[in-house]
Design a protein around this motif. Structure first.
Motif, mmCIF file in Angstrom:
data_model
loop_
_atom_site.group_PDB
_atom_site.id
_atom_site.type_symbol
_atom_site.label_atom_id
_atom_site.label_comp_id
_atom_site.label_asym_id
_atom_site.label_seq_id
_atom_site.Cartn_x
_atom_site.Cartn_y
_atom_site.Cartn_z
ATOM 1 N N ASP A 2 0.851 -1.170 0.000
ATOM 2 C CA ASP A 2 0.000 0.000 0.000
ATOM 3 C C ASP A 2 0.892 1.226 0.000
ATOM 4 O O ASP A 2 1.810 1.334 0.791
ATOM 5 C CB ASP A 2 -0.887 -0.002 1.253
ATOM 6 C CG ASP A 2 -1.694 1.268 1.386
ATOM 7 O OD1 ASP A 2 -2.033 1.847 0.350
ATOM 8 O OD2 ASP A 2 -1.983 1.662 2.531
ATOM 9 N N LEU A 98 -3.381 -7.402 -7.876
ATOM 10 C CA LEU A 98 -2.316 -7.525 -6.886
ATOM 11 C C LEU A 98 -1.950 -8.996 -6.705
ATOM 12 O O LEU A 98 -1.253 -9.568 -7.511
ATOM 13 C CB LEU A 98 -2.742 -6.852 -5.584
ATOM 14 C CG LEU A 98 -3.087 -5.352 -5.722
ATOM 15 C CD1 LEU A 98 -3.463 -4.760 -4.374
ATOM 16 C CD2 LEU A 98 -1.953 -4.575 -6.352
ATOM 17 N N ARG A 158 -9.604 -2.754 0.146
ATOM 18 C CA ARG A 158 -8.328 -2.926 -0.559
ATOM 19 C C ARG A 158 -7.981 -4.411 -0.561
ATOM 20 O O ARG A 158 -7.145 -4.858 0.219
ATOM 21 C CB ARG A 158 -7.210 -2.166 0.154
ATOM 22 C CG ARG A 158 -6.907 -0.799 -0.382
ATOM 23 C CD ARG A 158 -5.752 -0.197 0.406
ATOM 24 N NE ARG A 158 -6.124 0.168 1.751
ATOM 25 C CZ ARG A 158 -5.260 0.361 2.737
ATOM 26 N NH1 ARG A 158 -3.973 0.194 2.523
ATOM 27 N NH2 ARG A 158 -5.667 0.707 3.936
ATOM 28 N N ASN A 160 -6.013 -7.596 -1.306
ATOM 29 C CA ASN A 160 -4.561 -7.545 -1.450
ATOM 30 C C ASN A 160 -3.955 -8.863 -1.907
ATOM 31 O O ASN A 160 -3.306 -8.923 -2.938
ATOM 32 C CB ASN A 160 -3.941 -7.104 -0.123
ATOM 33 C CG ASN A 160 -2.513 -6.662 -0.260
ATOM 34 O OD1 ASN A 160 -1.689 -7.351 -0.843
ATOM 35 N ND2 ASN A 160 -2.185 -5.488 0.278
ATOM 36 N N ASP A 161 -4.163 -9.930 -1.138
ATOM 37 C CA ASP A 161 -3.544 -11.211 -1.466
ATOM 38 C C ASP A 161 -4.567 -12.309 -1.233
ATOM 39 O O ASP A 161 -5.609 -12.099 -0.590
ATOM 40 C CB ASP A 161 -2.297 -11.426 -0.608
ATOM 41 C CG ASP A 161 -1.336 -12.440 -1.218
ATOM 42 O OD1 ASP A 161 -1.600 -12.926 -2.338
ATOM 43 O OD2 ASP A 161 -0.317 -12.744 -0.576
ATOM 44 N N SER A 175 -6.572 -5.213 3.100
ATOM 45 C CA SER A 175 -5.684 -4.408 3.931
ATOM 46 C C SER A 175 -6.319 -3.100 4.379
ATOM 47 O O SER A 175 -5.776 -2.424 5.262
ATOM 48 C CB SER A 175 -4.385 -4.106 3.171
ATOM 49 O OG SER A 175 -3.706 -5.290 2.850
ATOM 50 N N THR A 203 -2.297 -0.168 7.138
ATOM 51 C CA THR A 203 -2.330 -1.368 6.306
ATOM 52 C C THR A 203 -2.398 -2.604 7.183
ATOM 53 O O THR A 203 -1.479 -2.872 7.949
ATOM 54 C CB THR A 203 -1.083 -1.442 5.404
ATOM 55 O OG1 THR A 203 -1.021 -0.260 4.608
ATOM 56 C CG2 THR A 203 -1.142 -2.650 4.481
ATOM 57 N N ASN A 206 -2.335 -8.748 5.018
ATOM 58 C CA ASN A 206 -1.711 -8.645 3.705
ATOM 59 C C ASN A 206 -1.431 -10.034 3.155
ATOM 60 O O ASN A 206 -2.292 -10.635 2.519
ATOM 61 C CB ASN A 206 -0.446 -7.787 3.818
ATOM 62 C CG ASN A 206 0.064 -7.310 2.488
ATOM 63 O OD1 ASN A 206 0.177 -8.076 1.538
ATOM 64 N ND2 ASN A 206 0.402 -6.030 2.390
ATOM 65 N N ASP A 252 4.603 -8.338 3.906
ATOM 66 C CA ASP A 252 3.873 -8.169 2.654
ATOM 67 C C ASP A 252 3.506 -9.565 2.159
ATOM 68 O O ASP A 252 2.761 -10.276 2.810
ATOM 69 C CB ASP A 252 4.715 -7.375 1.658
ATOM 70 C CG ASP A 252 3.884 -6.729 0.556
ATOM 71 O OD1 ASP A 252 2.852 -7.321 0.178
ATOM 72 O OD2 ASP A 252 4.249 -5.654 0.064
#
Length: 343
Positions: A2, A98, A158, A160-161, A175, A203, A206, A252
């Motif tokens: 982020d 992402l 958001r 993210n993963d 996140s 954040t 993740n 991350d």
């Protein structure tokens, strides 16, 4: 990942151009890769692909190649050992792609997507509702199978993963909403996992992996905390913090290796202003099935801004996608390139 620093006019123009271009003990053994006499991949793969800016990477065993997302173009591309890049998934929305994962048994590729970063840069109409979700795509053709909205009721989602279990259920971190959402193999939202320890001012959750024993490991970016989530598909998932001997400055992307160790990527892309950080790749092991973990390797990463890692038969490859350039307007030392490096 982020980045919320203001972007320069030069960065916005670049983004607009890019968008237009279209010792562990495991309860269940992890599958081991067949040993190869010769590695067909270089130690470092420097790829010229202006406008791509990948944050996520996965290994595609069917092609023996990498798949990467695009934080600027909203695509998924194939990256061969010689650095050749070919499109697989065309832009399907005005979003960043992402996290990426290959679900080989079901012949599909999964991706976490969000318009958060484009919205941050003014590339999306702010009057429109935010977009975040999980995409299911055909692994051979890139055709869209499902686009699953996971943003319902969230003001700043958001995604993210993501990670898939052996039955095809998908778990995606958010996140911004500080959640983990479970999605069925046919693209239905099953439940949202919340825990006060996921909460963050900046954040939150993740990196994520699914362990063969049935639990999730979730990394929280802020503070570098690791969590174990048991029974993630049940009505009452159990979230436990995994104490670490020394926590990385951030977490991350992550990947589980066949030997049961966990590779964690750390960076300072999303750390609050003034908070110290470093680019590093850390290997964790657990002797109690991830109720606690210890650091067995901590390597300062030589290429700036690594974001995640893909486990391959030829080693673990970390992606540095030039994200700071496109999202914060900081010039890259290798403009138009991204890098995959074996740890």
């Amino acid at each position: 990942m982020d980045v919320s620093a203001p972007a320069s006019r030069r960065t916005l123009l670049r983004l607009a151009t890019a968008v237009s271009l279209g010792g562990a003990v495991a309860a269940t053994p992890l599958p081991a890769f067949a040993k190869s006499a010769r590695c067909p991949l270089p130690r470092t793969l420097s790829v010229t692909a202006p406008g791509l800016y990948p944050e996520g990477v996965a290994w595609d065993p069917t092609r023996k190649a990498f798949l990467v997302g695009s934080s600027a173009q909203g695509t998924i591309s194939v990256v061969r050992a010689d650095g050749t890049v070919t499109p697989l998934v065309a832009p399907f929305a005005r979003v960043s792609v992402l996290g990426v994962e290959v679900d080989a048994p079901r012949r599909r590729v999964l991706a976490a997507y969000t318009d958060y970063y484009l919205r941050l840069l003014g590339a999306v109409d702010p009057s429109l509702p935010p977009v975040s979700g999980v995409g299911f795509f055909d692994l051979a053709t890139g055709a869209v199978q499902h686009l699953v909205d996971t943003s319902a009721g969230e003001s700043h989602p958001r995604t993210n993963d993501l990670a898939a279990d052996s039955c095809g259920a998908v778990f995606v971190t958010d996140s911004g909403a500080d959640t983990v959402t479970a999605v069925s193999r046919d693209g239905k939202v099953l439940r949202v996992i919340r825990d006060d320890r996921f909460l963050s001012d900046h954040t939150g959750p993740n990196g994520i992996v699914h362990h063969p024993a049935g639990f999730l490991l979730v990394g929280k970016y802020d503070g570098g905390q690791l969590f174990r989530v048991d029974r993630p598909l049940s009505a009452r998932p159990v979230v436990s913090r995994v104490p670490l001997d020394r926590a990385p400055t951030s977490i991350d992307g992550m990947a589980l290796r066949p030997d049961g160790s966990l590779v964690v990527v750390a960076n300072d892309l999303s750390l609050s202003s003034g908070q110290p950080g470093r680019d590093a790749v850390v290997v964790l092991r657990s002797s109690d099935n991830w109720r606690t973990a210890r650091t067995v390797q901590d390597q300062t990463w030589p290429i700036e801004d690594p974001s995640t890692v893909a486990v391959t038969p030829y080693g673990d490859y970390v992606v540095s996608g030039g994200l700071r350039e496109v999202l914060a307007g900081v010039p890259s030392t290798t403009p138009g390139q991204f890098h995959l490096r074996r740890r």
